[in-house]
Design a protein around this motif. Structure first.
Motif, PDB file in Angstrom:
ATOM      1  N   UNK A  20       0.840  -1.206   0.000  1.00 24.51           N
ATOM      2  CA  UNK A  20       0.000   0.000   0.000  1.00 24.51           C
ATOM      3  C   UNK A  20       0.877   1.260   0.000  1.00 24.51           C
ATOM      4  N   UNK A  21       1.989   1.232   0.728  1.00 27.10           N
ATOM      5  CA  UNK A  21       2.881   2.407   0.778  1.00 27.10           C
ATOM      6  C   UNK A  21       3.471   2.693  -0.606  1.00 27.10           C
ATOM      7  N   UNK A  23       2.093   1.968  -3.399  1.00 27.07           N
ATOM      8  CA  UNK A  23       0.995   2.513  -4.221  1.00 27.07           C
ATOM      9  C   UNK A  23       0.833   3.998  -3.923  1.00 27.07           C
ATOM     10  N   UNK A  24       0.842   4.341  -2.627  1.00 31.79           N
ATOM     11  CA  UNK A  24       0.656   5.747  -2.235  1.00 31.79           C
ATOM     12  C   UNK A  24       1.807   6.619  -2.718  1.00 31.79           C
ATOM     13  N   UNK A  25       2.999   6.032  -2.775  1.00 30.65           N
ATOM     14  CA  UNK A  25       4.158   6.802  -3.251  1.00 30.65           C
ATOM     15  C   UNK A  25       4.279   6.778  -4.777  1.00 30.65           C
ATOM     16  N   UNK A  26       3.315   6.119  -5.420  1.00 36.41           N
ATOM     17  CA  UNK A  26       3.272   6.015  -6.882  1.00 36.41           C
ATOM     18  C   UNK A  26       4.483   5.307  -7.475  1.00 36.41           C
ATOM     19  N   UNK A  27       5.110   4.431  -6.686  1.00 33.07           N
ATOM     20  CA  UNK A  27       6.180   3.599  -7.247  1.00 33.07           C
ATOM     21  C   UNK A  27       5.601   2.251  -7.704  1.00 33.07           C
ATOM     22  N   UNK A  28       4.319   2.049  -7.420  1.00 36.94           N
ATOM     23  CA  UNK A  28       3.628   0.843  -7.873  1.00 36.94           C
ATOM     24  C   UNK A  28       2.274   1.257  -8.422  1.00 36.94           C
ATOM     25  N   UNK A  29       2.049   0.942  -9.701  1.00 38.02           N
ATOM     26  CA  UNK A  29       0.800   1.329 -10.358  1.00 38.02           C
ATOM     27  C   UNK A  29      -0.240   0.233 -10.117  1.00 38.02           C
ATOM     28  N   UNK A  30      -0.886   0.310  -8.968  1.00 38.24           N
ATOM     29  CA  UNK A  30      -1.865  -0.710  -8.586  1.00 38.24           C
ATOM     30  C   UNK A  30      -2.850  -0.086  -7.612  1.00 38.24           C
ATOM     31  N   UNK A  31      -3.908  -0.850  -7.332  1.00 41.28           N
ATOM     32  CA  UNK A  31      -4.863  -0.398  -6.322  1.00 41.28           C
ATOM     33  C   UNK A  31      -5.287  -1.615  -5.509  1.00 41.28           C
ATOM     34  N   UNK A 175       9.264  -6.984   1.861  1.00 42.50           N
ATOM     35  CA  UNK A 175       8.537  -5.730   1.628  1.00 42.50           C
ATOM     36  C   UNK A 175       8.912  -5.097   0.290  1.00 42.50           C
ATOM     37  N   UNK A 176      10.130  -5.293  -0.122  1.00 41.23           N
ATOM     38  CA  UNK A 176      10.585  -4.767  -1.416  1.00 41.23           C
ATOM     39  C   UNK A 176      10.151  -5.704  -2.549  1.00 41.23           C
ATOM     40  N   UNK A 177      10.297  -6.999  -2.284  1.00 48.42           N
ATOM     41  CA  UNK A 177      10.105  -8.000  -3.343  1.00 48.42           C
ATOM     42  C   UNK A 177       8.652  -8.127  -3.803  1.00 48.42           C
ATOM     43  N   UNK A 178       7.714  -7.998  -2.850  1.00 47.32           N
ATOM     44  CA  UNK A 178       6.314  -8.206  -3.251  1.00 47.32           C
ATOM     45  C   UNK A 178       5.909  -7.156  -4.293  1.00 47.32           C
ATOM     46  N   UNK A 179       6.265  -5.904  -4.034  1.00 47.28           N
ATOM     47  CA  UNK A 179       5.914  -4.846  -4.991  1.00 47.28           C
ATOM     48  C   UNK A 179       6.615  -5.079  -6.332  1.00 47.28           C
ATOM     49  N   UNK A 180       7.855  -5.534  -6.241  1.00 49.25           N
ATOM     50  CA  UNK A 180       8.607  -5.802  -7.490  1.00 49.25           C
ATOM     51  C   UNK A 180       7.889  -6.874  -8.326  1.00 49.25           C
TER      52      UNK A 180
END
Ligand code: GRF
Length: 188
Positions: A20-21, A23-31, A175-180
């Motif tokens: 979620x962080x 997403x909020x920082x716009x480093x992950x284009x998801x919802x 925490x890094x890998x899931x977003x990646x």
């Protein structure tokens, strides 16, 4: 295009928060369209409320897993989720649910799969005396902690590591890998 996620969590929800962080920082284009928990007192639910992420709890009765899975699955479909992200979801999903969302369920496991499947993988790594461990994001199949690997991160295992210190080092990578891994997915 933005990927819609349904997150399932049973506990503290630090992986949910990390996603979620980003997403909020716009480093992950998801919802995160929906967070689902099987425990009404899961800290993850409080975090969802704070972050204004829609959340639902469906009680889990071991003698009627189908009821939970049907309700959770219907809610995920109603929320229009492209993928389901298991983030510390402590229940084993049945083939009914896995096949319903075939190829669209991700899990993170704190070991370098296929090593140390199941419970207490960090303890298993220490007991095996490996010099490196880590975490794995994979697609969920009907075999436990199996399925195509999407991403892995490696951490060293130090001589004086405890289960706690190794878990902390791995969690930072989780925490890094899931977003990646989610960045590599595409929406419908
Ligand atoms: C993580 O270590 C994850 O790999 C495992 O369960 C833990 C959940 O932690 N499946 P959190 O609830 O995301 O903080």
């Amino acid at each position: 295009m933005s990927v819609r996620l349904g997150v399932m969590a049973s506990g503290r929800g630090s992986n949910f928060l990390a996603i979620q962080s980003e997403i909020e920082q716009a480093t992950l284009d998801a919802e995160i369209a929906l967070l689902i928990s099987d425990r009404s007192n899961a800290p993850a639910l409080k975090q969802a409320e704070k972050r204004h992420v829609p959340a639902k709890t469906f009680p889990y009765d071991k003698s009627d897993r189908a009821a939970f899975e049907k309700s959770a699955g219907d809610a995920i479909d109603a929320a229009g989720c492209d993928y389901i992200v298991l983030a510390g979801f402590m229940r084993i999903l049945t083939p009914y649910f896995i096949e319903r969302f075939s190829g669209r369920i991700l899990n993170i496991h704190p070991s370098l799969l296929p090593s140390f499947k199941g419970l207490h993988p960090q303890r298993q790594a220490l007991e095996a005396g490996v010099k490196f461990s880590g975490c794995t994001v994979h697609l969920v199949t009907t075999d436990l902690d199996d399925g195509p690997i999407l991403a892995q991160a490696v951490v060293p295992v130090l001589d004086d590591d405890t289960e706690e210190s190794l878990s902390t080092r791995i969690l930072k990578q989780e925490h890094r890998l899931y977003a990646e891994a989610i960045r590599g997915l595409s929406s419908k």
